[in-house]
Design an enzyme around this catalytic site. Structure first.
Site: not given
Ligand code: CTP
Length: 395
Positions: A204, A274, A284, A318, A332, A336
């Site tokens: 990303n 995610d 490759k 975040f 969230k 969490k």
């Molecule tokens: N995070 C994590 N582990 C993951 C994904 C995210 O620890 N596998 C943490 C990130 O570091 C951040 C927070 O979770 O602090 C983000 O939450 P998340 O629910 O994953 O938000 P988004 O990625 O923005 O997801 P969504 O598409 O659900 O809005």
């Protein structure tokens, strides 16, 4: 801040011109004090023009009750000597005061005193000089160590002038109020890379800047800081205690979990992927005429697991959102088990140098941080963390 920049006659003096320029750009009020020999290498007029400031280098006549060395040392916050020659350092270490700079050093009684020793490596390693440097350390001076590399004399060794960025950071390190002393802060930053094959990956647009700023500012505030970073183009923050690089979300998970119990604050700023490709292709992938379907699997939610295993830590997450900031953030935070969540606008936050943020706690909205550079936003977030410690209202 009011800073006295002391300049002695090292060959690296030309780099001190850039240092003065940077400090001016950061809106500090400067006074440059040169040793007599330094003025033979660079004209005082150069420092005066670049720093937009007075430059003193001679014994000044005491007039109208104005005694230069006591006045300058009394009315300024920081004494920063760069470059500092072996001669100047050794004189200060032994209380000699035979020019305006060493006189100011003798009468400067505030905490923020910094020297940047630069010289030939054999002079630097000389035990007599090292004893003098230790003496300065014992008396509260902060030493920005020289780097190893090619020296002006043609030799290679320790004695090079370090990055001015590092010297400027030392000023903030010494002058920022220590609201997080005794706390251990773990920060994650940057994106993760989930490999498809040996050359391709899913990732990303996170630059890592926000997480690096958080680590930098937490250190300035007195914390012991570890930064776990995904792949970024940034230099590791200066002066932090530990810097670990990882690539995938699995590696980040392992590094965070290893340290969790020993930390007081965990700030999960990393944009952890995610999803990861279900299979890694050990070579490759060759293209064909067909479309390619990539099967992705969920990665572990690191922050969620930290929330489940929480004992004494303050957990900060975040969220990058495009709508319903407050309701999405609070959802969230609860799911969490976080103490704080910082929300950015996903359309603006990624890969930009400035950002606006909204901070929520267990009871809802805490504060809006107006658009500013990421160091400014980091300072606001860490102030809220320090207030949580001070009030004891976290679990
Ligand atoms: N995070 C994590 N582990 C993951 C994904 C995210 O620890 N596998 C943490 C990130 O570091 C951040 C927070 O979770 O602090 C983000 O939450 P998340 O629910 O994953 O938000 P988004 O990625 O923005 O997801 P969504 O598409 O659900 O809005």
């Amino acid at each position: 801040m009011k800073i006295v920049v002391g300049v002695s006659s090292g060959i690296a003096i030309y780099k001190a011109i850039d240092l003065v320029s940077r400090l001016r750009k950061e809106k500090h009020e400067l006074i440059v004090v040169m040793t007599p020999d330094a003025t033979r290498l660079v004209s005082p007029a150069v420092f005066s023009a670049v720093g937009g400031c007075p430059v003193y280098h001679k014994w000044l006549r005491v007039e109208n009750g104005w005694i230069p060395h006591t006045e300058i040392s009394r009315t300024t916050d920081v004494l920063l000597i760069a470059p500092a020659t072996a001669n100047t350092i050794s004189k200060i270490a032994n209380g000699l005061a035979d020019n305006l700079l060493t006189l100011i050093a003798l009468s400067f009684d505030k905490k923020a005193k910094i020297v940047v020793p630069t010289m030939n490596c054999r002079m630097y390693e000389n035990p007599v000089f090292q004893e003098n440097l230790d003496k300065l350390r014992e008396h509260g001076w902060f030493i920005v160590e020289p780097e190893e590399g090619h020296l002006a004399c043609g030799e290679v060794g320790k004695g090079r002038y370090p990055d001015n960025e590092k010297i400027v950071e030392a000023v903030y390190l010494l002058t920022t109020p220590k609201k997080l002393t005794g706390k251990r802060v773990l920060v994650t930053a940057g994106p993760t890379r989930e490999r498809i094959d040996v050359v391709r990956f899913v990732t990303n647009a996170s630059s890592g800047r926000m997480g690096y700023a958080l680590a930098t500012v937490a250190k300035r505030m007195g914390a012991e800081v570890s930064l776990i970073s995904g792949p970024t183009c940034l230099k590791p923050p200066y002066f932090i205690d530990e810097f670990v690089t990882v690539e995938s979300s699995e590696e980040m998970y392992n590094e965070v979990m290893k340290r969790y119990k020993d930390f007081d604050v965990v700030i999960m700023n990393a944009a952890v992927g995610d999803y990861r490709p279900e299979e890694f292709y050990e070579g490759k992938l060759k293209k064909t005429e067909e479309d390619l379907i990539l099967h992705l699997k969920r990665t572990k939610d690191i922050l969620k697991e930290l929330g489940e295993k929480k004992t004494h830590q303050i957990l900060v997450g975040f969220a990058a959102e495009v709508e319903n900031f407050e309701s999405n953030a609070m959802k969230k935070l609860k799911e969490k088990n976080l103490d704080l969540i910082v929300v950015n606008d996903a359309r603006k936050a990624f890969a930009s140098k400035t950002v606006e943020a909204f901070i929520y706690g267990k009871k809802g909205f805490i504060k809006k941080v107006d658009e500013s550079d990421k160091v400014g936003v980091a300072a606001d977030i860490l102030d809220v963390v320090a207030e949580l410690f001070a009030s004891g209202s976290y679990s």
